[in-house]
Structures are given as C-alpha cells and as structure tokens.
Design an enzyme around this catalytic site. Structure first.
Site, PDB file in Angstrom:
ATOM      1  N   GLU A  90      73.936  90.624  21.738  1.00 22.06           N
ATOM      2  CA  GLU A  90      73.668  90.723  23.182  1.00 22.06           C
ATOM      3  C   GLU A  90      73.836  92.151  23.674  1.00 22.06           C
ATOM      4  OE1 GLU A  90      71.783  88.344  24.558  1.00 22.06           O
ATOM      5  OE2 GLU A  90      73.362  86.894  24.150  1.00 22.06           O
ATOM      6  N   HIS A  91      72.869  92.600  24.457  1.00 26.45           N
ATOM      7  CA  HIS A  91      72.860  93.969  24.991  1.00 26.45           C
ATOM      8  C   HIS A  91      72.841  95.003  23.862  1.00 26.45           C
ATOM      9  CE1 HIS A  91      73.163  93.149  29.342  1.00 26.45           C
ATOM     10  NE2 HIS A  91      73.626  92.000  28.884  1.00 26.45           N
ATOM     11  N   THR A  92      72.286  94.623  22.762  1.00 26.27           N
ATOM     12  CA  THR A  92      72.074  95.558  21.651  1.00 26.27           C
ATOM     13  C   THR A  92      70.622  96.026  21.614  1.00 26.27           C
ATOM     14  OG1 THR A  92      71.755  93.583  20.311  1.00 26.27           O
ATOM     15  CG2 THR A  92      73.887  94.683  20.122  1.00 26.27           C
ATOM     16  N   ASP A  93      69.712  95.288  22.264  1.00 26.91           N
ATOM     17  CA  ASP A  93      68.280  95.613  22.050  1.00 26.91           C
ATOM     18  C   ASP A  93      67.870  96.957  22.654  1.00 26.91           C
ATOM     19  OD1 ASP A  93      68.290  94.567  24.663  1.00 26.91           O
ATOM     20  OD2 ASP A  93      66.550  93.256  24.346  1.00 26.91           O
ATOM     21  N   SER A 118      49.919  78.819  40.025  1.00 28.65           N
ATOM     22  CA  SER A 118      51.092  78.267  39.347  1.00 28.65           C
ATOM     23  C   SER A 118      51.358  76.871  39.868  1.00 28.65           C
ATOM     24  CB  SER A 118      52.322  79.135  39.613  1.00 28.65           C
ATOM     25  OG  SER A 118      53.470  78.406  39.238  1.00 28.65           O
ATOM     26  N   SER A 177      62.514  82.824  30.985  1.00 32.52           N
ATOM     27  CA  SER A 177      61.332  82.224  31.613  1.00 32.52           C
ATOM     28  C   SER A 177      60.284  83.288  31.918  1.00 32.52           C
ATOM     29  CB  SER A 177      61.714  81.481  32.890  1.00 32.52           C
ATOM     30  OG  SER A 177      62.358  82.365  33.784  1.00 32.52           O
ATOM     31  N   GLU A 213      57.470  94.255  32.106  1.00 26.72           N
ATOM     32  CA  GLU A 213      58.781  93.967  32.707  1.00 26.72           C
ATOM     33  C   GLU A 213      59.428  95.261  33.225  1.00 26.72           C
ATOM     34  OE1 GLU A 213      60.094  90.574  32.027  1.00 26.72           O
ATOM     35  OE2 GLU A 213      61.630  91.069  33.492  1.00 26.72           O
ATOM     36  N   ASP A 266      63.478  89.506  24.334  1.00 24.14           N
ATOM     37  CA  ASP A 266      62.959  88.233  24.844  1.00 24.14           C
ATOM     38  C   ASP A 266      61.469  88.073  24.539  1.00 24.14           C
ATOM     39  OD1 ASP A 266      65.502  88.200  25.810  1.00 24.14           O
ATOM     40  OD2 ASP A 266      64.935  88.553  27.894  1.00 24.14           O
ATOM     41  N   TYR A 286      72.794  95.157  35.309  1.00 22.54           N
ATOM     42  CA  TYR A 286      72.194  95.295  33.973  1.00 22.54           C
ATOM     43  C   TYR A 286      71.852  96.770  33.728  1.00 22.54           C
ATOM     44  CZ  TYR A 286      68.978  94.372  30.065  1.00 22.54           C
ATOM     45  OH  TYR A 286      68.356  94.365  28.840  1.00 22.54           O
TER      46      TYR A 286
HETATM   47  C1  GLA Z   1      68.107  90.111  28.877  1.00 25.25           C
HETATM   48  C2  GLA Z   1      67.092  91.183  28.512  1.00 25.25           C
HETATM   49  C3  GLA Z   1      67.085  91.456  27.015  1.00 25.25           C
HETATM   50  C4  GLA Z   1      68.491  91.697  26.490  1.00 25.25           C
HETATM   51  C5  GLA Z   1      69.456  90.627  26.991  1.00 25.25           C
HETATM   52  C6  GLA Z   1      70.873  90.916  26.611  1.00 25.25           C
HETATM   53  O1  GLA Z   1      67.727  88.880  28.338  1.00 25.25           O
HETATM   54  O2  GLA Z   1      65.811  90.791  28.922  1.00 25.25           O
HETATM   55  O3  GLA Z   1      66.237  92.531  26.733  1.00 25.25           O
HETATM   56  O4  GLA Z   1      68.936  92.972  26.829  1.00 25.25           O
HETATM   57  O5  GLA Z   1      69.386  90.474  28.393  1.00 25.25           O
HETATM   58  O6  GLA Z   1      71.033  90.834  25.254  1.00 25.25           O
END
Ligand code: GLA
Length: 385
Positions: A34-37, A68, A128, A161, A173, A225
């Site tokens: 998590e939060h590594t990408d 939608s 989503s 995004e 994601d 974030y």
């Molecule tokens: C969200 C972001 C991802 C990633 C996660 C944390 O989902 O869209 O890119 O940074 O948070 O791992």
C-alpha cells in the site's frame, strides 16, 4: 436478464440502435503493497467479481454521449474538442478523461455513445473509478483498433486520473483492473510494470478473504493522499534516490539515520521500505504454499499504515482488532486509506462468527453498519459481446 443483456437493452432504448459491443472491467482489493506504487515499488492486488460494464458504439462527428444507469440524471453530451483537464468534477470526468487521454496521446478517437453501469461500490477503496476508466479505454481500444497493450491502457487511465480528474494516484488500480486474472493475485513491479500472476485460491485451502466496507467515504483528490506522496518524494530527494523503491530493506536503518530529525519523512520512508519487503515476503510465502503464514504479514502492514503512514481511521482499526480477537488469520486496511475497506483472512469455518463480531463491534461503537462480502480473485477487463 443478465448484466450484459440489461446494459445492451438500456443502450438500445437510449440511443436507438444496438451497441457495437459490451465490455466489463473489475474493481480490486489490494492484498499487500500500500502506497508503494507512486514510489516505484511492489503491489499485489487481485480483481473483484464486481465490475463496471459499458455498452459502446463509435461516432464520427466529434461528439461523446454518455449515460450512467447508476446516477440520477446521468446523461451528458460533450464535444471532444471541449474536453479540458480538471474542468469536470462529476462522474463524466472518468469516461470523458479517457477519451481526452487517448486523443492527447495521438489516437484517432472520433466520438462515441457510451452507456455505463457498475457494481463496484463507490468511495469504498475498491477502485470504482479505475474500473470505469479501464472499461472505457478497453472498449475504445477495440472499436478504434488502436492496438494498445493492457499496460498501455493502464498508463493512459492513470493519466486520466492524474491530469484530467486531478487525483495524484499511482498505477496500481488501473493495472489491476486491466491485467488481473481469475484465481490469481497480480504481483506487479510498478517501476517497469513487469508482472507475475500468483495463484491465489483460498477456497481450495479452506480459507476465505472477507472485504469489510466501513462505509466511511474517502476521496483521493483531497489533500491527505497528495501530502503523503509529497512526503515520500521529499524522502527520496533527501536520500538522493529516484524513488523510495531504491532504498533496500537492509539499508533502511542507515537511511533513517541520514534523515536525522525529519521525523515525519522518516515514518513515511519506514512504511514504504518495509511495505515493499512485505510484498516480497507474501509472494514467497504464496509460492511455497504457506498461505496461512501471510496473515501476520498483513497485520504488520496494517500497523505500519496506522502508525507510520497515519492513514487508518477508528472504523478500519476496529475491523482489524475485532477480526484478530475473533481468530482471523490476518487483517488490514486496503487501498488509499482514510476510510474505505479492510480485508480479513479467515478460516472458512469462521466466516460467520467473525462477520457477526465485526458487525456487533460497529453497532456497539455507534458506527454505521459495515458491508461485509467475500472476495474471490476474479478476471480482469474483458469484452463480453
Ligand atoms: C489508491 C491509489 C493507488 C494506490 C493506493 C494505495 O488506491 O489509487 O494508486 O496508491 O491508493 O496503495
């Protein structure tokens, strides 16, 4: 009527003709990483059975018509020449942003009629928005014969995004939605997008993975974030590396020492470097068939996100603490944090008792009732018809 037939029938009613095709793209949960990408590190998501579905036809007149099924008054008609980043804060930003990103990259998209519907819970940390982006990107890639690979579609969706929607997220994601395979978790190196599909069939081993949606809504375009991301980039700069991925686990103590009294940055760096190592540990445990042993690694990951990265919340902590007290093998928050969902790894026989324990704990704390469901690693984006 199945989801695909429903979307097709709705399209015919809306636009007066059959769609040229129907596509689906899933949401995801992240097992670990998590939060590594956005630090060029490792992640390990898998796709949910919940998908965004799109019926789409081409247009040649430079118009984009969007509908939608999930939004009241979810109708829009846009001109491709008018699409501008950050001009749109509504649901339409995702499909329109993908069209913008494709055209900006030089791809000849000349317009489309799109009808969307999604079963991925929104604001629950289950991607989503990535599902919406990827389903539109895949449909347009097929219809306009753009010949883009899955990882390229994921990059364009990330650009959507980051630039069009204005949320500074990483690549996890969109890659998960585009590239995951049923029965597998995706071990992804976010630096070069190299991938390994790791078999992940919990049911065969008598286990289940529960997703607990705390119903606490989160949004990535708000500041927290971005602040974490900026802090990580500051850490990399202070340490003289391109990204925190470049700090080896064995060098972590020395790196922390070099950061001196930059306490906030030290905590962020410690999370990212240890989290990358946790992904590698989970991969090697799964490869050697020691699936139950990933539980404690998930728990460590949660503690790191709670204490060092500081992105948990009382509801997420309550899920983890209650599940572990009730005998879960492991549990942690998943996704961006500040709300959203947690995952809980349990023995199959314990599903009901642990679910009940979490629901009762939420009621006792006066929290909104959580939504609990079982997550089965499912297929990535695909054409349905
Ligand atoms: C969200 C972001 C991802 C990633 C996660 C944390 O989902 O869209 O890119 O940074 O948070 O791992």
């Amino acid at each position: 009527m199945g989801a695909e037939q429903q979307v097709r029938a709705d399209f015919v009613e809306l636009y007066g003709a059959e769609p040229e095709g129907v596509w689906a793209a899933p949401g995801r949960v992240n097992l670990i990483g998590e939060h590594t990408d956005y630090n060029d590190g490792f992640v390990m998501p898998f796709a949910l059975p919940h998908t965004a579905t799109a019926a789409v036809s081409r247009r040649t007149d430079g118009r984009l018509r969007l509908h939608s099924a999930d939004i009241e008054d979810g109708v829009a008609e846009l001109r491709l020449d008018d699409l501008t980043p950050e001009s749109d804060r509504a649901w339409t930003a995702y499909p329109a942003g993908v069209v913008w990103a494709l055209r900006e990259a030089g791809h000849p998209v000349t317009g489309a009629d799109i009808h969307l519907t999604s079963t991925v819970p929104s604001g629950a940390g289950l991607s989503s928005s990535a599902a919406l982006e990827v389903v539109v990107a895949l449909a347009l890639n097929d219809l306009f014969e753009l010949g883009l690979a899955r990882w390229q579609l994921a990059r364009l969706c990330q650009r959507t995004e980051n630039v069009y929607v204005g949320a500074p997220t990483g690549i996890m994601d969109q890659t998960a939605s585009a590239c995951c395979e049923a029965g597998h978790a995706l071990f992804l190196d976010t630096r070069d997008l190299s991938q390994q599909q790791i078999p992940f069939d919990l049911a065969a081993e008598g286990m289940r993975l529960l997703v607990v949606d705390t119903q606490v809504k989160h949004a990535h375009s708000d500041g927290e974030y971005g602040k974490r991301r900026a802090g990580c980039e500051k850490g990399a700069a202070l340490l003289g590396v391109d990204a925190l991925r470049d700090i080896a686990y064995a060098d972590l103590d020395a790196a922390l020492e070099r950061l001196g009294d930059e306490e906030e940055v030290r905590c962020l760096v410690r999370h990212v470097v240890t989290e990358d190592q946790r992904v590698e540990r989970v991969v090697s445990l799964l490869k050697s068939g020691e699936t139950r042993a990933i539980g404690p690694v998930l728990v460590e990951g949660h503690a790191s996100l709670r204490d060092d990265f500081r992105i948990s919340c009382p509801e997420l902590d309550l899920v983890v603490d209650t599940a572990l007290a009730g005998g879960a093998l492991g549990a942690r928050m998943t996704g961006g944090g500040f709300g959203g969902s947690a995952i809980v790894l349990v023995e199959a026989a314990d599903v009901d008792t642990i679910t009940k324990a979490v629901e009762e704990a939420f009621a006792a704390a006066g929290f909104t009732a959580p939504r609990v469901f079982e997550a089965v690693p499912s297929a990535g984006a695909r054409r349905l018809a």
